[in-house]
Design a protein around this motif. Structure first.
Motif, mmCIF file in Angstrom:
data_model
loop_
_atom_site.group_PDB
_atom_site.id
_atom_site.type_symbol
_atom_site.label_atom_id
_atom_site.label_comp_id
_atom_site.label_asym_id
_atom_site.label_seq_id
_atom_site.Cartn_x
_atom_site.Cartn_y
_atom_site.Cartn_z
ATOM 1 N N THR A 18 9.683 0.735 -19.772
ATOM 2 C CA THR A 18 10.896 0.779 -20.603
ATOM 3 C C THR A 18 10.747 1.873 -21.662
ATOM 4 O OG1 THR A 18 10.028 -0.766 -22.248
ATOM 5 C CG2 THR A 18 11.241 -1.732 -20.398
ATOM 6 N N LYS A 19 11.896 2.274 -22.226
ATOM 7 C CA LYS A 19 11.865 3.262 -23.308
ATOM 8 C C LYS A 19 11.233 2.674 -24.573
ATOM 9 C CE LYS A 19 15.498 5.851 -24.049
ATOM 10 N NZ LYS A 19 16.937 6.095 -24.296
ATOM 11 N N TYR A 46 8.040 10.546 -28.834
ATOM 12 C CA TYR A 46 8.774 10.604 -27.567
ATOM 13 C C TYR A 46 10.289 10.623 -27.801
ATOM 14 C CZ TYR A 46 4.472 9.384 -24.928
ATOM 15 O OH TYR A 46 3.222 9.367 -24.366
ATOM 16 N N THR A 47 10.729 9.996 -28.888
ATOM 17 C CA THR A 47 12.174 9.874 -29.151
ATOM 18 C C THR A 47 12.806 11.209 -29.543
ATOM 19 O OG1 THR A 47 11.860 9.336 -31.497
ATOM 20 C CG2 THR A 47 11.864 7.491 -29.945
ATOM 21 N N PHE A 51 14.849 11.770 -23.625
ATOM 22 C CA PHE A 51 14.765 10.393 -24.138
ATOM 23 C C PHE A 51 16.138 9.960 -24.649
ATOM 24 C CE2 PHE A 51 13.930 6.944 -27.034
ATOM 25 C CZ PHE A 51 12.813 6.299 -26.518
ATOM 26 N N ILE A 62 14.759 9.708 -18.325
ATOM 27 C CA ILE A 62 13.304 9.599 -18.147
ATOM 28 C C ILE A 62 13.047 8.756 -16.902
ATOM 29 C CG2 ILE A 62 11.131 8.867 -19.179
ATOM 30 C CD1 ILE A 62 12.543 8.864 -21.852
ATOM 31 N N GLU A 72 8.365 4.229 -27.076
ATOM 32 C CA GLU A 72 8.530 4.398 -28.529
ATOM 33 C C GLU A 72 7.416 3.694 -29.296
ATOM 34 O OE1 GLU A 72 12.114 4.051 -31.819
ATOM 35 O OE2 GLU A 72 12.516 3.531 -29.730
ATOM 36 N N ASN A 119 18.733 9.300 -21.854
ATOM 37 C CA ASN A 119 18.355 8.338 -20.793
ATOM 38 C C ASN A 119 18.003 9.010 -19.480
ATOM 39 O OD1 ASN A 119 18.364 6.013 -22.170
ATOM 40 N ND2 ASN A 119 20.257 5.179 -21.319
#
Length: 288
Positions: free
Chosen positions: A215-216, A226-227, A232, A237, A220, A235
């Protein structure tokens, strides 16, 4: 060969495809095996867990009386394999991981087949995989737009980025994408710091192969940086965590080397979805 021990999960699909998985009697760290078929044999006690490849349970190995051990060697110095040979058990090395072309890795099914008199079957399996791969590659040649892509993730303070001559870069090239490190000449990974990658890849459209995340929010939690990437925020990734075995092993690492055609189609579907309207990704998933 009637009784076999292998040391890498990448050998499991070859044994299954060749219908010789019933010859496997032992494996180090069986929990990493994802295949349902082979897991059933582990659960039935037909495949013994030999501890791990650094501290192999030699008593159990001798008890199993394998006629062959298929190992691999990353640096040419492997005390475990040397020790096995001292007990007069033949050891051969699978060198698939050294291949730079994805099809080169898949072709090592012929090496395993040779010990079981299955050369013809291995040839037909490989020819089908090669044909699928080359058809997929052909399909994207006429695409006008190449999405800008980057790959990899942080491990501790290092971002491992696939080199421009690595097999990962080959997939991205054959899927007709613009991989940001394509001009680099390394065939392994580049060890970069976060700032290096952010500077070059912040505005890239796609992030393909973002490590072991599901998951994102996991991403994070591991690294706030990464954000900062556009991929990222938009959406876009993708990680190879779509298929996970019962004990947590990733099917991508097990089956992927034998089925580069599926990996290529996944990446084409991510990069040029209009070409494969009814296709569902097998190894890769978009992180939500």
């Amino acid at each position: 060969i009637e009784r076999l021990v292998v040391m890498s999960t990448t050998n499991i699909p070859a044994l299954e495809y060749l219908d010789i998985d019933d010859k496997l009697v032992g494996f180090p760290s069986t929990r990493f095996i994802s295949s349902d078929k082979t897991r059933a044999r582990i659960d039935n006690g037909e495949i013994k867990d030999l501890n791990n490849d650094l501290e192999l349970n030699m008593e159990l190995l001798l008890d199993l009386q394998p006629e062959l051990v298929i190992g691999f060697s990353v640096n040419g110095n492997d005390k475990t394999l040397d020790q096995i040979e001292k007990f007069k058990i033949p050891v051969v090395l699978d060198g698939a991981w050294t291949e730079e072309h994805p099809l080169g890795r898949a072709e090592w099914i012929k090496f395993i087949a040779a010990f079981f008199d299955k050369q013809d079957k291995a040839d037909s399996i490989f020819n089908a995989i090669e044909s699928n791969y080359l058809k997929a590659k052909q399909m994207v040649l006429t695409v006008k737009k190449q999405p800008i892509v980057f790959s990899g993730s942080m491990f501790k303070d290092v971002w491992n980025v696939p080199g421009g001559k690595s097999f990962v870069a080959k997939f991205l090239e054959d899927a007709n994408t613009n991989y940001l490190w394509k001009n680099n000449t390394a065939n392994g990974s580049l060890q970069l710091n976060f700032e290096n990658v952010l500077e070059k890849a912040q505005h890239a459209e796609l992030w393909i192969g973002a490590g072991l995340f599901e998951t994102k929010s996991q991403m994070e939690d591991q690294h706030k940086g990464y954000t900062y990437f556009n991929a990222f925020k938009s959406n876009n990734i993708y990680a190879y965590t779509n298929k996970i075995g019962k004990e947590g092993g990733l099917l991508y690492f097990e089956l992927g080397p034998l089925r580069p055609d599926i990996i290529l189609k996944d990446i084409i579907n991510i990069s040029h979805p209009e070409l494969l309207p009814d296709y569902n990704n097998f190894f890769f998933k978009r992180l939500e």
